[in-house]
Design an enzyme around this catalytic site. Structure first.
Site, PDB file in Angstrom:
ATOM      1  N   HIS A 183      39.679  37.213  30.371  1.00 32.88           N
ATOM      2  CA  HIS A 183      38.556  37.653  31.189  1.00 32.88           C
ATOM      3  C   HIS A 183      37.839  36.494  31.839  1.00 32.88           C
ATOM      4  CE1 HIS A 183      36.992  41.464  32.238  1.00 32.88           C
ATOM      5  NE2 HIS A 183      38.138  41.810  31.691  1.00 32.88           N
ATOM      6  N   CYS A 482      46.336  47.039  39.663  1.00 29.40           N
ATOM      7  CA  CYS A 482      44.987  46.479  39.606  1.00 29.40           C
ATOM      8  C   CYS A 482      44.902  45.228  38.749  1.00 29.40           C
ATOM      9  CB  CYS A 482      43.978  47.517  39.129  1.00 29.40           C
ATOM     10  SG  CYS A 482      44.240  48.032  37.437  1.00 29.40           S
TER      11      CYS A 482
HETATM   12  C1  PEP Z   1      44.616  44.728  33.314  1.00 22.86           C
HETATM   13  O1  PEP Z   1      44.711  44.777  32.095  1.00 22.86           O
HETATM   14  O2  PEP Z   1      45.522  44.347  34.073  1.00 22.86           O
HETATM   15  C2  PEP Z   1      43.364  45.126  33.970  1.00 22.86           C
HETATM   16  C3  PEP Z   1      43.306  45.335  35.260  1.00 22.86           C
HETATM   17  O3  PEP Z   1      42.284  45.234  33.207  1.00 22.86           O
HETATM   18  P1  PEP Z   1      41.482  44.054  32.479  1.00 22.86           P
HETATM   19  O4  PEP Z   1      41.981  42.749  33.008  1.00 22.86           O
HETATM   20  O5  PEP Z   1      40.065  44.324  32.776  1.00 22.86           O
HETATM   21  O6  PEP Z   1      41.852  44.278  31.054  1.00 22.86           O
END
Ligand code: PEP
Ligand code: MG
Length: 549
Positions: A183, A482
């Site tokens: 993150h 995403c």
């Molecule tokens: C992912 O896991 O690719 C995603 C888009 O969500 P996050 O990075 O917030 O876990």
């Protein structure tokens, strides 16, 4: 000297380095060896020094920040806490431990009061850590204070620290730990702060030394030559010029449309997305809107936040993900139970929401209200869904509470394999390549130690993405991407070749992806995808897709 890690984004920067101290350990519960008067005097001196430091920094920055810093100065001088500290020292504790315990009581009292008071709990912890650091004679923890722009060097950054970075001051950063999908990496990418994570080595740098961070190359150059500095400055100017080309909708060379959507977590991200030509939102990470809240936001508080985001995108799709709590994204107001040895495999995402259904109900209710109020093209999806039973639970609850467009984030391999079952009744799927890579490769996204596995170019990941896209095509349901993979311009073309209908990314990546898509037809994208699927490793798939057709 050159250090190598994993680059986040494609930017680069040159400037003086400032190192962030590693977090402090909890003071040991041992008996003090000094007499009471000496220990009390030393502790009082540390408390006064920290209070004075807050007050003087407040005077320099002014505005709201001054109010916050002055409030922290008052906390360090609070008579009730000081009396508690003295009392604990008198009962045999060291000054450090007495401060730690007394401030912990103060913090819990604020949390119990709730509301605005509870939001100050983090500041109390910060004051306590600073006093302990002062008593130990080590630098204060947290992001270094600087009046001039610098390059940040850290062991690791918590998501909270990463969210606080000011892009006007932090030119770039590099960390010893952390992976490209953590993150922290996502937040720095979203703020257009070039980063290199997972350097691996312990960094012994002198504050003020010049360094060059090159995220595209994944390198950090310590003490560069004058020629290297001049070359970097020229490349920085070239990138700035390239970023100002006109905004267009995403499309391939043959005119095939590939809407470029934005991943957003704050209102500032949403504003940046609009400015950079986003054709909607492909992922609103709602947990980031509330990441520092101590008590759960009410339905009304949530409705106001979602309405504000939706209003920025009239007539455009906005995909909102319900709270992805747990593991790398803890929310203080959601109970996720005792610490787990493997939190990424435990109580997180939809699992945590199912155990706290009140929270999911409140959130879906607030989203339905925001949709009603704005007439937006709202779609809602759940994180960390395992199978069709999980998916059906979410779809049913969302429909019951008035949310119409309902889909799933596909980020657990089991769901990718079962995508045909799920797409029978859900409206869309969005592949989260960050977690899908972590779980497919069994490689923790928070660590930088296995970058060859923590890479969405891996053919195993690409084959799962293809399985989801094929299921989408069979059910005539859209499948978007995403995860951070969509922000890698060359990989974005491959993802379209695999069948992705939209790409969602951090807004600053859109210009690079838009330019790369325009170079390839759909047939070419499919050929590149077919090649990448045949790779034997991530590096091999990347290399196969890079050879000109
Ligand atoms: C992912 O896991 O690719 C995603 C888009 O969500 P996050 O990075 O917030 O876990
Ligand atoms: Mg995820």
């Amino acid at each position: 000297m050159e250090l190598r890690g994993v680059g986040v984004g494609r930017g680069l920067a040159v400037g003086p380095v400032l190192c962030m101290p590693d977090p402090l350990d909890e003071p040991a519960l041992v008996r003090r060896t000094t007499d009471v008067a000496t220990e009390v005097a030393a502790t009082r001196a540390a408390l006064s020094a920290v209070a004075a430091d807050f007050a003087s920094r407040g005077a320099v920055v002014g505005g709201t920040a001054r109010d916050i810093l002055e409030a922290s100065a008052l906390m360090a001088a609070d008579p009730t806490v000081l009396a508690d500290v003295d009392d604990r020292i008198a009962h045999g504790l060291t000054g450090e431990r007495a401060v730690f315990e007394a401030f912990r009581v103060f913090e819990s009292a604020l949390v119990e009061l709730g509301g605005r008071m509870a939001e100050r709990a983090g500041d109390v912890r910060d004051v306590s850590r600073r006093v302990v650091a002062h008593l130990r004679g080590v630098p204060a923890p947290g992001i270094p204070q600087s009046a001039v722009p610098y390059i940040l060097c850290a062991g690791d950054l918590s998501p909270a620290d990463a969210a606080m970075l000011d892009p006007a001051l932090v030119l770039a950063l590099f960390t010893r730990d952390g992976g490209p999908s953590s993150h922290t990496a996502i937040l720095t990418r979203a703020r257009a702060i070039p980063a290199v994570v997972g350097i691996g080595a312990d960094l012994q740098l002198v504050d003020g030394e010049t360094v060059i961070v090159d995220a595209a190359a994944g390198t950090v150059l310590i003490a560069p030559t004058a020629t290297e500095i001049a070359d970097t400055e020229r490349r920085i100017a070239e990138r700035a010029a390239a970023a100002s080309v006109p905004l267009r909708a995403g499309e391939l060379a043959d005119g095939t449309r590939v809407p470029l959507l934005a991943n957003v977590g704050t209102h500032a991200d949403a504003a940046a997305a609009v400015a950079l030509g986003a054709e909607g939102v492909g992922l609103l990470r709602t947990e980031l809107l509330f990441f520092d809240w101590v008590v759960a936001p009410t339905v009304e508080e949530q409705r106001a936040q979602y309405t504000e985001v939706l209003r920025r995108f009239p007539g455009l799709p906005v995909v909102v993900r319900v709270f992805d709590v747990g593991a790398d994204k803890p929310l203080r107001f959601v109970p996720t139970g005792p610490p787990e040895p493997n939190p990424a495999l435990g109580n997180r995402g939809l699992r945590a929401l199912r155990r706290n259904e009140w929270l999911l109900r409140d959130q879906l209710t607030a989203l339905a209200m925001a949709q009603e109020e704005t007439g937006a093209d709202l779609r809602v999806m759940a994180p960390m869904v395992n199978d069709a039973e999980d998916a059906a639970y979410f779809v049913d609850l969302a429909h019951e509470l008035g949310v119409l467009g309902v889909g799933m984030t596909v980020e657990v391999p089991s769901l990718a394999l079962l995508a045909d079952q799920v797409l029978e009744f859900s409206d869309f799927a969005s592949v989260g390549t960050n977690d899908l890579t972590q779980y497919t490769m069994a490689a923790d996204r928070m660590l930088g130690s296995f970058p060859q596995y923590q890479d969405p170019w891996h053919p195993a990941v690409l084959r799962l993405v293809k399985a989801v896209c094929d299921a989408g095509a069979a059910a005539a349901k859209p499948v978007g991407i995403c995860g951070e993979a969509a922000a890698d311009a060359r990989l974005a073309v491959v993802l379209v070749g695999l069948g992705a209908s939209t790409l969602s990314m951090t807004p600053v990546a859109m210009a690079d992806v838009r330019a790369e898509l325009a170079l390839h037809t759909l047939d070419e994208a499919r050929m590149l995808a077919a090649r990448a699927l045949q790779g034997r490793t991530a590096a091999d798939s990347r290399a196969r897709a890079s050879v000109p057709l």
